[in-house]
Structure formats: C-alpha cells, structure tokens
Design a protein around this motif. Structure first.
Motif, PDB file in Angstrom:
ATOM      1  N   UNK A 282       0.729  -1.104   0.058  1.00 49.31           N
ATOM      2  CA  UNK A 282       0.007  -0.102   0.022  1.00 49.31           C
ATOM      3  C   UNK A 282       0.773   1.531  -0.002  1.00 49.31           C
ATOM      4  N   UNK A 283       0.190   2.202  -0.208  1.00 47.41           N
ATOM      5  CA  UNK A 283       1.002   3.640  -0.465  1.00 47.41           C
ATOM      6  C   UNK A 283       0.462   4.398   0.936  1.00 47.41           C
TER       7      UNK A 283
ATOM      8  N   UNK B 158       2.174  -5.588   4.319  1.00 47.31           N
ATOM      9  CA  UNK B 158       3.437  -6.102   4.292  1.00 47.31           C
ATOM     10  C   UNK B 158       4.825  -5.025   3.604  1.00 47.31           C
ATOM     11  N   UNK B 159       4.283  -4.253   2.930  1.00 47.11           N
ATOM     12  CA  UNK B 159       5.206  -3.327   2.644  1.00 47.11           C
ATOM     13  C   UNK B 159       4.454  -1.874   2.271  1.00 47.11           C
ATOM     14  N   UNK B 160       4.755  -0.877   2.768  1.00 42.86           N
ATOM     15  CA  UNK B 160       4.415   0.370   2.560  1.00 42.86           C
ATOM     16  C   UNK B 160       5.345   1.253   1.493  1.00 42.86           C
ATOM     17  N   UNK B 161       4.805   1.567   0.485  1.00 42.24           N
ATOM     18  CA  UNK B 161       5.551   2.339  -0.664  1.00 42.24           C
ATOM     19  C   UNK B 161       5.334   3.743  -0.175  1.00 42.24           C
ATOM     20  N   UNK B 162       6.444   4.399   0.312  1.00 37.76           N
ATOM     21  CA  UNK B 162       6.189   5.784   0.568  1.00 37.76           C
ATOM     22  C   UNK B 162       7.267   6.621   0.035  1.00 37.76           C
ATOM     23  N   UNK B 163       6.963   7.970   0.106  1.00 35.10           N
ATOM     24  CA  UNK B 163       7.714   8.968  -0.322  1.00 35.10           C
ATOM     25  C   UNK B 163       7.354  10.245   0.563  1.00 35.10           C
TER      26      UNK B 163
ATOM     27  N   UNK C 232      10.723   2.071   0.619  1.00 39.24           N
ATOM     28  CA  UNK C 232      10.158   0.807   0.595  1.00 39.24           C
ATOM     29  C   UNK C 232       9.972   0.449   2.305  1.00 39.24           C
ATOM     30  N   UNK C 233       8.965   0.628   2.797  1.00 37.80           N
ATOM     31  CA  UNK C 233       8.976   0.481   4.394  1.00 37.80           C
ATOM     32  C   UNK C 233       8.318  -0.803   4.775  1.00 37.80           C
ATOM     33  N   UNK C 234       9.119  -1.611   5.585  1.00 36.82           N
ATOM     34  CA  UNK C 234       8.464  -2.837   6.095  1.00 36.82           C
ATOM     35  C   UNK C 234       8.499  -2.673   7.771  1.00 36.82           C
TER      36      UNK C 234
ATOM     37  N   UNK D 154      10.416   0.159   9.575  1.00 38.38           N
ATOM     38  CA  UNK D 154       9.587   1.595   9.899  1.00 38.38           C
ATOM     39  C   UNK D 154      10.124   2.439  10.878  1.00 38.38           C
ATOM     40  N   UNK D 155      10.889   1.908  11.959  1.00 46.08           N
ATOM     41  CA  UNK D 155      11.378   2.654  13.047  1.00 46.08           C
ATOM     42  C   UNK D 155      12.240   3.795  12.449  1.00 46.08           C
ATOM     43  N   UNK D 156      12.786   3.739  11.272  1.00 44.62           N
ATOM     44  CA  UNK D 156      13.649   4.815  10.843  1.00 44.62           C
ATOM     45  C   UNK D 156      12.867   6.169  10.541  1.00 44.62           C
TER      46      UNK D 156
END
Lengths: 336, 331
Positions: free
Chosen positions: B248-249, B265-270, B320-322, B326-328
């Motif tokens: 997901x975005x 599972x995967x967060x696509x993010x900018x 790409x956040x998993x 995600x903590x970063x």
C-alpha cells in the motif's frame, strides 16, 4: 379478520421486513456467501453507529424538522474527545476508562444540540436552515480551534482501540480467527431500547409526537414548546455524540472528514423506516429496519457482483424502490 | 598557466552550482491547493514542504481546499487564489480535466502553476511527479507477486477512479502481472478497480466486502494514503494478516501499528513534504527563467537527478517501508 391482515400488512415495519427478506433472498441467489454468518455479523457491526445516529434523526424528524447537523455533531464530539484524550495519554500517560470516554463525547453532543435548540426556539428558524448553518459552524469551529489532522491508531485512546476489538459470544472460524458480535452492536441496541422507551412511554416522549403533529394544539394542551425543543435537540445531540465516538472507535482512526456526505444515507434510512417526513409519526423499530435495509444494499453490491462504477446507480435505484413501496403503502393506508 | 586556468574553471563551476541551488530559493507568494485539506498527506505536503520552503526562502504561503475531494470546490479555490493575486499556485488536482480551464486563466494572469499528480494537465508550467507511475506500479506488482508465491488472485483498490495517479499505478500493476506473472489475475470480473473513496469509514466497509467477495485473494494494493490504514484494519479483523500480502501507499506514522503487526507487508512511501519542496523549487526555476533539464538536481530527496519530459518533471526514488525499517521514518 381480513381488515386485520390488511392493517398488519400495511404497517411500514412489516413492509420493511418484507423488503429485507426479499433482498436477502435475491442477494443470496446472486452469491450464496451473502448468508454466511461472518457477513451477517459484519453487517450488524457496520449498521451499529448509523443506527445510533438514525435514532437521533428520527426524534428530530418526528418533531417536524430535518436535522442536517447530526453527522457534524457526531464528528465534532468524537474528534474533540479523541484528540483531548490522545493528548492526555501521550503527554501524561493518563488512560481514561471507556464509559468516561463515551460520556464525554455524549455530553459534548448534548451541548451542541442545545445550540440547535436555541436557534430553533429563540430565533424561530426552521429546523432545516438552523441545523444546516449550525453544521457549518460546528465544522468551522472544529477545524479552526480543535484541529483537522487525523489521529492515527498509535495515538488513539487505548480503550477505544480495545473497544474496536471487543467481540461478544466469540467462536473461532475455520482458520482460527475470532468471530463474534461486535460490542458496538450492543451499544446500538441499548440506545434503541432507551429511545424506544422514552418515545413511547414517557410524557416528554409523547410531547415530541404531539409537537410534530400540531404545534399549536400541543401548546394548547400544555406542552411548552421551548422546553420540548430543548429536550429534542439535546437528546438528539447526545445520541449523535455517542454515535460519533462509536463510529470513530470502530475504525480506530479519528478522521474529521469521515462522516461527511453520509447525512442523507442515514436520513433516507429513517424515512424508509416509516418516519413521516412532515413529523408526528415514526418508530425505533422502523428506523432500525430502515438502516438494515439500506446497509444490506450498500454493503453487498461488490458481493453480488455489481461493478464498482455502477454501485452508486444501483444503490440509488434500490433505495428509490424501497421508498416508493413505502410511499404507496402510506397512501393505501390513508385511503382506507 | 594551465593550472590557474583549471582552478578558475573548477571555481567557476562550483560557484555556478552554488548559484544554481540558491536560484531555486526565491521569495514568492505561494498558494497551495490540495485535493482536500486536513488529511495527513496534504497536511504533510504543506507543513513539511511548502512551509519549509517558505521559511528557507522568505516566501509567504497559504493553503486552501475543499474538506473532501470535490472538483467544483477546488475550482473555486483556484479562482480565489487568482483573485487574491498570488505568484505561484501549487496544485494537486482532484480531477485534472475539470480544473484545467481555471488553471489556464491563472496562467493568463501571469501566475506560475506547478501541479502534482496532474501530468495530463495542459495549463501548467511544470508537473512534478515523485516517480514514473509504471515503475512504481511494477515495483508494487513485484512485491505482491513475491509475497503470494507468484500465483493467485489480487484485489486492486483505488481511492478514486478519477485519480490519474491511482489508476495509473493500478493499471501498471495489472500490466506487470500480465507480462511477468501469468498465474496472477485480478479477482474482480473485468479487472475493474474497487473505488474506496479516500474516506476511512467507507474504505473499511468496501475492503470488508471485497475480502468476502473474493475469499481466494492473496494480495491487495491500495494507492490512497487515507484508505490504507482502514483497509489494513479490515484485513486484520478478517484474520487475513498472514494470508494476504498487502502492498500500500501511505505515511509511516499513520500506518505504523499495522506495519509492525504485519497487516501491511510493504508500505510504498515518499515524503510528500519533499515533493512539495520540489514543486516550489521548480516554481523558482520558472520565476528566474531557468529551464530545467534531465539530470538536474533540485536539492531534495527523490529529485537529485530528475527526468524532464515536456512539462513533466519526474523524481527517481521512493522508500520501501517494512516492519524492519519502519522505525527509521517519522513523517
């Protein structure tokens, strides 16, 4: 005997029930998964907070006015409660118990409702106009002074998140997922019972019907218009405040825009449920059936294979059908 | 002599570069016109982007938009901004077709118009895109395929069927699946995307319904940052966290709990703030009359080596956040 059957058949509640049965049969032919227990439990959960809202709308409608502000009262109450408690929780580590959370939101709702009452009683504004303007005022005040950013699950009051995960009478589905009746359904049922009791068995409840039927006559009988109006709008506001916090809890996120444009779906459900749009008549049972009816339609269009781009169209047609049947039935009853 | 010349050359290039970076910080009066105000996404664009740029450059800014996606209301915001006499309009169009004419009037008044997610617009100076929709969709498709063992059914949601970006990514996923993963198919008949409405309550209900309608689905995709968390909740409540690969975005702060528990599972993010800064910097380039070219550096993450095609500026990176990383992130 024949007239008895006719009278029962022409009751709007019976008609709603018939329509629901009819839809259920049609939908389960389209997709047998419709009758799955999980689908029914989901439907009840999704209906829970709209049902609470609908009870409030019904009270105002019986008194002879169309409330346009209830969704914003609900959101204002729920959002400000969530935000305040979220700040307390993050900042001070204070965790409020659920009843307190619900009570705060309900009180804020009642307060906002009394503002509606003021507009209607003191300034003699029609309910539709008064609540349309108050809705905008509530929205503006919320965005300007309380906030407009989302409150995410991680910041939400923990008791609200727990509430959203509370299931009653749980069993396990085949893959081990807990299945059960969501707690919000119980809250909705409670509200329905209380409102039913107030409207049917208390003097102040009867005065709402009375004022909706004929305001002048009601005053001559001895009901105070101002006091009855204050009661109507505070009760409707309180109910909206509770509905809001239940709705926000259910989806675990306080998004101040979320209830927007849902006013008419709920109002349609109330009218389909047999509440007379000109006031004076309506029942909680009818309203519950109306909400279930509209939600069966709106929540199952993907399931029965309606393509997404047609879903609004199909929803509109089905609601129109339900409303027409109800209208015809009223006509028939009055002719008799 | 040669040495001195070389030094002069190096120095002048360096100075020129510094001058270029400063060029992109111009004092301007910026109107930010998002699809809707208040959501986490556009709030971040404004507070973490436009306002950051304004502070760096001494610009003034304001935002205005409808409280829910509404093309007509957004057009009024454009008209108001034109009447108010701003220098720059930074716009995220709800419906590009319906807003184009009003943006044309703004440009006739000499206003610089920079859009985001509006590559089909005609009346703009530049459109800023975080990346190529096809690349982004293909990456999402790869992640979904990887999670579902390269076979099965997928459900594709879009926030709005009128959104170019949402439909673009969704279509790119379908294209990629058809091309590279013959055993993966879109669950709903005809492959139509399910519209979730950019609304948490609505998307929750739609997702619940879709998960029941397509019980064999093994992966989902959601392009709408508003709807991503509530679809995750629907997946979690249906007990499908492990069965469904949900790509997901969205924003990490809004979805953190769901990423940590594996519902997403995967967060696509900018960072939308960085995109908004790039919009301002492109506006500054227009103001100073500088033409942007492929390979230029706008000085913000994602836009360090831009691609320029006609009026469309495209960045080249996203995150790409998993559960692991995600903590970063904190935005």
């Amino acid at each position: 005997m024949k007239t008895n059957v006719r009278r029962i058949a022409l009751k709007s509640e019976v008609l709603s029930l018939l329509l629901i049965v009819l839809l259920c049969i049609a939908f389960s032919i389209a997709n047998p998964a419709f009758f799955h227990i999980i689908n029914i439990l989901d439907l009840l959960k999704v209906c829970s907070y709209p049902t609470i809202f609908a009870c409030g709308v019904m009270i105002v409608l019986i008194s002879g006015g169309l409330d346009m502000s209830f969704m914003w009262i609900g959101m204002f109450s729920a959002y400000s409660t969530s935000k305040m408690l979220s700040l307390l929780q993050v900042g001070q580590g204070i965790v409020m118990p659920l009843p307190v959370i619900f009570a705060i939101s309900t009180c804020i709702g009642a307060l906002l409702g009394s503002f509606n009452a003021l507009l209607v009683s003191k300034f003699r504004l029609p309910v539709f106009i008064a609540t349309l303007s108050s809705a905008n005022i509530f929205m503006g005040v919320m965005f300007q002074f309380i906030g407009s950013e989302y409150i995410f699950p991680a910041q939400m009051p923990v008791r609200m998140i727990e509430f959203s995960k509370t299931l009653l009478f749980t069993t396990q589905s085949a893959d081990g997922t807990p299945v059960g009746l969501h707690a919000s359904v119980l809250v909705a049922a409670g509200v329905c019972l209380v409102v039913h009791f107030i409207m049917r068995y208390t003097l102040v409840g009867r005065s709402v019907y009375c004022i909706g039927g004929d305001e002048a006559a009601a005053e001559r009988v001895g009901f105070s218009r101002t006091r009855t109006r204050l009661f109507i709008f505070m009760l409707a506001g309180a109910i909206a405040g509770l509905a809001g916090i239940v709705g926000v809890s259910n989806i675990q996120v306080a998004n101040p825009y979320d209830f927007q444009n849902r006013e008419l779906t709920v109002t349609a459900a109330v009218v389909i449920g047999g509440t007379r749009i000109t006031g004076g008549s309506g029942s909680v049972i009818g309203v519950v059936l109306g909400v279930i009816l509209t939600n069966i339609i709106s929540q199952n269009l993907v399931l029965i294979g309606v393509q997404p781009e047609y879903s609004k169209f199909v929803f509109g047609i089905l609601v129109l059908f339900a409303a027409t049947v109800q209208g015809l039935q009223t006509k028939l009853r009055n002719r008799k | 002599m040669k040495k001195i010349l070389a030094i002069i050359l190096v120095l002048s290039v360096l100075l020129f570069n510094v001058a270029m970076a400063e060029d992109l910080l111009q004092e301007m009066d910026i109107a930010f016109l998002p699809k809707s105000v208040g959501g986490a996404w556009f709030t971040r664009m404004y507070e973490g982007g436009i306002e950051v740029y304004a502070a760096e450059s001494g610009s003034t800014s304001f935002q205005s938009g409808p409280s829910a996606g509404d093309a007509a209301a957004q057009n009024r915001c454009v008209q108001d901004a034109v009447a108010g006499g701003v220098e720059v309009i930074a716009v995220c169009p709800f419906s590009p077709e319906q807003i184009d004419a009003d943006l044309g009037k703004a440009r006739e008044d000499g206003i610089i118009v920079i859009s985001n997610e509006g590559s089909t617009l005609v009346n703009i100076d530049y459109d800023i895109e975080a990346f190529k929709n096809a690349d982004f969709g293909a990456m999402a498709a790869d992640k979904m395929a990887q999670g579902m063992g390269e076979e099965g059914e997928i459900i594709v949601f879009v926030g709005s069927l009128a959104s170019t970006a949402h439909v673009g990514w969704a279509q790119a996923i379908v294209d990629r699946m058809t091309e590279a993963y013959p055993n993966i198919a879109v669950a709903n008949e005809g492959g139509v995307f399910i519209e979730t409405g950019n609304n948490a309550a609505n998307s929750y209900e739609k997702a619940k319904e879709a998960l029941k309608a397509y019980p064999n689905a093994k992966a989902c995709f959601c392009p709408s940052s508003t709807d991503t968390p509530s679809i995750a909740l629907a997946i979690q409540e249906a007990g499908l966290t492990n069965q469904i690969t949900y790509v997901a975005v969205g924003l990490p702060n809004a979805t953190r709990t769901y990423i940590e528990d594996g519902s997403i599972d995967v967060l696509m993010s900018w960072d939308p703030g960085e995109v908004a800064q790039a919009m301002c910097r492109a506006a500054a380039a227009v103001k100073t009359g500088r033409e942007l070219k492929t390979g230029d550096d706008l000085g913000v993450f994602g836009f360090n080596s831009i691609i320029v095609e006609d009026k469309v500026i495209t960045g080249t990176e996203w995150r790409m956040i998993t559960a692991e990383n995600v903590g970063e992130y904190n935005y």
